[in-house]
Enzyme design. Structure first.
Site, PDB file in Angstrom:
ATOM      1  N   ARG A   1       1.641   0.963  -6.134  1.00 57.07           N
ATOM      2  CA  ARG A   1       1.826   0.060  -4.987  1.00 57.07           C
ATOM      3  C   ARG A   1       0.542  -0.664  -4.601  1.00 57.07           C
ATOM      4  NH1 ARG A   1       6.548   1.670  -1.638  1.00 57.07           N
ATOM      5  NH2 ARG A   1       5.635   0.347  -0.064  1.00 57.07           N
TER       6      ARG A   1
ATOM      7  N   GLU B   1       9.818 -16.694 -17.047  1.00 57.51           N
ATOM      8  CA  GLU B   1       9.487 -15.275 -17.027  1.00 57.51           C
ATOM      9  C   GLU B   1       8.396 -14.962 -18.067  1.00 57.51           C
ATOM     10  OE1 GLU B   1       9.610 -12.687 -15.454  1.00 57.51           O
ATOM     11  OE2 GLU B   1       9.709 -10.949 -16.759  1.00 57.51           O
TER      12      GLU B   1
ATOM     13  N   HIS C   1       8.457 -35.702 -19.968  1.00 57.19           N
ATOM     14  CA  HIS C   1       8.277 -36.261 -18.626  1.00 57.19           C
ATOM     15  C   HIS C   1       6.926 -35.871 -18.034  1.00 57.19           C
ATOM     16  CE1 HIS C   1      12.357 -37.707 -18.697  1.00 57.19           C
ATOM     17  NE2 HIS C   1      12.724 -36.521 -19.163  1.00 57.19           N
TER      18      HIS C   1
ATOM     19  N   TRP D   1      -3.734  -1.982  -1.246  1.00 55.05           N
ATOM     20  CA  TRP D   1      -3.712  -3.307  -1.850  1.00 55.05           C
ATOM     21  C   TRP D   1      -4.192  -4.228  -0.748  1.00 55.05           C
ATOM     22  CZ3 TRP D   1      -1.304  -8.036  -0.924  1.00 55.05           C
ATOM     23  CH2 TRP D   1      -1.380  -8.958  -1.972  1.00 55.05           C
TER      24      TRP D   1
ATOM     25  N   LYS E   1       4.859 -13.320 -17.221  1.00 54.14           N
ATOM     26  CA  LYS E   1       4.399 -12.065 -17.842  1.00 54.14           C
ATOM     27  C   LYS E   1       3.003 -12.251 -18.425  1.00 54.14           C
ATOM     28  CE  LYS E   1       6.491  -9.708 -16.635  1.00 54.14           C
ATOM     29  NZ  LYS E   1       7.658  -9.462 -15.879  1.00 54.14           N
TER      30      LYS E   1
ATOM     31  N   GLU F   1       0.253 -12.727 -15.620  1.00 55.04           N
ATOM     32  CA  GLU F   1      -0.073 -11.618 -14.720  1.00 55.04           C
ATOM     33  C   GLU F   1      -0.831 -10.487 -15.400  1.00 55.04           C
ATOM     34  OE1 GLU F   1       3.248  -9.590 -12.872  1.00 55.04           O
ATOM     35  OE2 GLU F   1       4.468  -9.889 -14.636  1.00 55.04           O
TER      36      GLU F   1
ATOM     37  N   LYS G   1       2.709  -3.337  -7.185  1.00 58.36           N
ATOM     38  CA  LYS G   1       4.083  -3.295  -7.669  1.00 58.36           C
ATOM     39  C   LYS G   1       5.097  -3.765  -6.634  1.00 58.36           C
ATOM     40  CE  LYS G   1       7.231  -2.175 -10.668  1.00 58.36           C
ATOM     41  NZ  LYS G   1       7.351  -3.127 -11.779  1.00 58.36           N
TER      42      LYS G   1
ATOM     43  N   ASN H   1       0.486   0.225   6.116  1.00 59.49           N
ATOM     44  CA  ASN H   1       1.006  -0.670   5.091  1.00 59.49           C
ATOM     45  C   ASN H   1       1.607  -1.859   5.818  1.00 59.49           C
ATOM     46  OD1 ASN H   1       2.217  -1.825   2.861  1.00 59.49           O
ATOM     47  ND2 ASN H   1       3.975  -0.439   2.891  1.00 59.49           N
ATOM     48  N   GLY H   2       1.253  -3.083   5.398  1.00 59.97           N
ATOM     49  CA  GLY H   2       1.792  -4.258   6.078  1.00 59.97           C
ATOM     50  C   GLY H   2       0.695  -5.031   6.782  1.00 59.97           C
TER      51      GLY H   2
ATOM     52  N   CYS I   1       0.861  -1.185   0.000  1.00 63.78           N
ATOM     53  CA  CYS I   1       0.000   0.000   0.000  1.00 63.78           C
ATOM     54  C   CYS I   1       0.897   1.233   0.000  1.00 63.78           C
ATOM     55  CB  CYS I   1      -0.855   0.025   1.242  1.00 63.78           C
ATOM     56  SG  CYS I   1      -1.787  -1.487   1.492  1.00 63.78           S
TER      57      CYS I   1
HETATM   58  C1  F6R Z   1       6.418  -9.578 -12.219  1.00 67.13           C
HETATM   59  C2  F6R Z   1       6.956  -8.781 -11.135  1.00 67.13           C
HETATM   60  C3  F6R Z   1       7.144  -9.431  -9.816  1.00 67.13           C
HETATM   61  C4  F6R Z   1       8.385  -8.853  -9.113  1.00 67.13           C
HETATM   62  C5  F6R Z   1       8.482  -9.412  -7.683  1.00 67.13           C
HETATM   63  C6  F6R Z   1       9.726  -8.928  -6.989  1.00 67.13           C
HETATM   64  O1  F6R Z   1       6.337  -8.849 -13.393  1.00 67.13           O
HETATM   65  O2  F6R Z   1       7.202  -7.614 -11.277  1.00 67.13           O
HETATM   66  O3  F6R Z   1       7.222 -10.818  -9.913  1.00 67.13           O
HETATM   67  O4  F6R Z   1       9.512  -9.193  -9.854  1.00 67.13           O
HETATM   68  O5  F6R Z   1       7.363  -9.031  -6.962  1.00 67.13           O
HETATM   69  O6  F6R Z   1       9.727  -7.535  -6.883  1.00 67.13           O
HETATM   70  P1  F6R Z   1      11.061  -6.743  -6.606  1.00 67.13           P
HETATM   71  O7  F6R Z   1      11.904  -6.894  -7.809  1.00 67.13           O
HETATM   72  O8  F6R Z   1      10.629  -5.325  -6.372  1.00 67.13           O
HETATM   73  O9  F6R Z   1      11.689  -7.370  -5.402  1.00 67.13           O
END
Ligand code: F6R
Length: 606
Positions: free
Chosen positions: A27, A478, A501, A74, A482, A485, A601, A98-99, A2
């Site tokens: 966030r 990855e 397998h 969030w 992508k 998400e 984020k 936050n938390g 948040c």
């Molecule tokens: C996916 C993404 C997340 C972050 C993860 C770690 O696109 O952005 O999987 O990579 O939450 O975040 P950071 O890099 O800020 O520790």
């Protein structure tokens, strides 16, 4: 997770709070709210949904006051409704948080027995009620804060205003970041210095366990034992300019297109034009290190997985890579003379931060690759390697990932030379290939339209597979992340050799299989896997180079030839089509690309 903002000023703060929240919206964005004090009385405005809803509400129902707090949420405890939106308040206090307060149920039961009425499902409301309880017992706001903080379990940051106290803004930090901004006759609180950038460039950071009382005539910081302490004020280089999308539709698209520039910036920060490293000095010699442990979450962990291939192959250095949320609770034994490397865009991810703390306690050298140089991880690490990606706003990480790879490859090459495994000539070949990567990325970006067309065929899909080998296997993971998400299509990444397998049973004509396979030493192996999939009706989407595309021919349903590069830099180049495919699929589905559902984020809760 948040976002929190607080302002103590001599001018109305409601609009300033919303502006600050706008810079923090990445966030969390499921609800937002602000609280201000007017003549000592609390006024609160909250709205479900994106921040714009709150801004519109603020136009209809003005909120005066020269002191206030704001929050963009969030959801952790309780659905994203208006009643669960912050600030949470009683007649005496308003709180943003936050938390997670882990023992909130127990505290809530205790407070309910004392007739405190709860209006939300959140853990945050227990903070407001507990503070009120202490105030009703006759404690001052400062005494109430000091006492309440000792009752909470968990990791959190909070901001508080108290009814009747126009000259008091309070904040606290435990496990979640909190910055204090020093302006001209006014002060600010922010869960991230970015929120405060338009207001001031003078920042200090609360340290673990600190709490702060902010008055018009100054700031008093207390440590976890309530002793008054000083925290250094530093100048941030963060730009106060509005971060906008420019000519792009979304931040994610803009950030994908920024990659040639930010990769070049990051590379030239660490390597001179004469191929001399300017990496920060390490407190150890690479040849004395027994093992490198890499810990991260999500996309950053996939960057770490690529780095494992690089360090092992280029430096013959044993590497363990772990997901931070597992690492921190598994509490693995770490070797003497070991180094731990954490990778994080935000530098605030709760699990990675806890893993870093654990590694330090285990007497590991702590290295951090982060994109936010003032972040908690950067401040904890022995050596910091900043990525120069600039603020990444799109929730799906793109430019942070590729710049992390640039730093990691530079480090692996440096280690390779230092450990006597790479000659100067071999190292220069890799560095030269890295130097040329921005130009190659530009070539791929020019093919945007082609990938946009391909993405249209993904719109009605429910599942997809991504395959890769060697250092492109983490990129398959990855790519799948992508896609899921932002497009909400279920996707899995697999090492191509694993197909038979189990996963090959999934193959039918409805399953796109994205194969990432340059014509390198592993190509023939992947080519066999492609034939196996193709023979079973699977639709192969191939990203390779000219040679690879020609070799696979009609066995691929769709293919694209990327510039031919040496295998060490392929994981960086091949990230681009993978990002574009996810972006255009999500766009074609009409999804909110920059703020996908359920995500935020910066994951500062466990
Ligand atoms: C996916 C993404 C997340 C972050 C993860 C770690 O696109 O952005 O999987 O990579 O939450 O975040 P950071 O890099 O800020 O520790």
């Amino acid at each position: 997770m948040c976002g929190i903002v607080g302002i103590l000023a001599k001018r109305p703060v409601a609009d300033l709070l919303v502006d600050g929240l706008r810079r923090l919206e990445y966030r969390g964005y499921d609800s937002a709210g602000i609280a201000t004090l007017t003549d000592g009385k609390l006024g609160i405005l909250r709205a479900e949904g994106k921040l714009n809803k709150l801004a519109e509400k603020l136009k209809r129902e003005t909120l005066s006051g020269t002191i206030g707090i704001g929050h963009t949420r969030w959801a952790t405890h309780g659905k994203p409704t208006e009643s669960n939106a912050h600030p949470h308040a009683t007649d005496l206090v308003a709180v943003v948080h936050n938390g997670i307060i882990e023992n909130y149920k127990q505290l809530r039961r205790e407070l309910e027995l004392k007739n405190h009425a709860f209006k939300s499902e959140t853990d945050t409301e227990t903070i407001a009620c507990l503070l009120s309880d202490y105030l009703q017992q006759g404690k001052t706001p400062q005494q109430a804060m000091a006492a309440a903080l000792k009752r909470f379990d968990g990791a959190f940051a909070i901001g508080v205003v108290f009814a009747g106290h126009n000259d008091l803004l309070m904040g606290a930090r435990r496990g979640s970041p909190m910055a204090i901004g020093y302006g001209d006759g006014e002060y600010y609180l922010g869960s991230d210095a970015l929120a405060l950038a338009p207001l001031t460039d003078r920042i200090s950071y609360l340290e673990e366990g600190d709490w702060v009382e902010i008055h018009h005539d100054g700031v008093i910081i207390h440590d976890e034992t309530d002793k008054v302490v000083k925290r250094k004020i530093c100048q941030t280089a963060l730009s106060g300019k509005t971060i906008d999308k420019g000519e792009y539709r979304h931040f994610m698209q803009k950030e994908i297109f920024e990659q040639p520039t930010v990769i070049a910036d990051t590379f030239s920060n660490y390597v001179t034009s004469e191929n001399t490293f300017t990496l920060p000095k390490l407190p150890f010699k690479w040849k004395d290190i027994s093992r490198l442990t890499i810990v991260a979450c999500g996309t950053a962990s996939y960057a770490g997985m690529v780095a494992k291939y690089w360090f092992e192959q280029l430096a013959r250095l044993p590497v363990e890579i772990d997901i931070a949320s597992e690492f921190r609770y598994r509490e693995p034994p770490l070797p003497a003379n070991g180094a731990t490397l954490v990778i994080s865009q935000s530098g605030e991810t709760a699990d990675t931060l806890a893993a870093a703390v654990y590694a330090k306690k285990q007497k590991q050298y702590l290295l951090a690759v982060v994109n936010v140089p003032q972040s908690s991880m950067a401040r904890l690490a022995d050596v910091v390697f900043p990525t120069l990606a600039g603020p990444e706003i799109g929730v799906a990480s793109t430019k942070a990932y590729t710049t992390q790879l640039v730093v990691l490859l530079c480090l692996a090459v440096e280690a390779g030379i230092a450990r006597g495994n790479l000659t100067q000539q071999q190292a220069e070949k890799i560095l030269q290939a890295l130097r040329e990567i921005p130009a190659h990325i530009n070539e791929v970006l020019r093919e945007e339209e082609k990938i946009c067309e391909l993405a249209k065929s993904f719109v009605d899909k429910n599942h997809a597979l991504y395959l890769g080998r060697g250092a492109l296997y983490p990129l398959a993971l990855e790519g799948a992340l992508k896609l899921k998400e932002i497009s909400y299509i279920h996707a899995e990444g697999y090492p191509a050799g694993e197909m038979k397998h189990g996963p090959i049973a999934l193959i039918d004509e409805n399953m796109p299989i994205v194969v990432l396979s340059p014509h390198d030493r592993l190509f023939e192996k992947t080519a066999s896997n492609i034939q196996e999939v193709s023979a079973r009706g699977g639709k192969i989407i191939l990203f390779s180079d000219k040679k690879g595309v020609a070799a696979i021919g009609a066995a691929a349903f769709w293919s694209m030839a990327l510039p031919s590069v040496i295998m060490e830099v392929a994981p960086i180049l091949y990230a681009i089509p993978v990002q574009l495919l996810a972006y255009y699929t999500a766009f074609a589905k009409g999804n909110d690309v920059d703020q996908p559902r359920n995500l935020a984020k910066s994951v500062t809760v466990e």
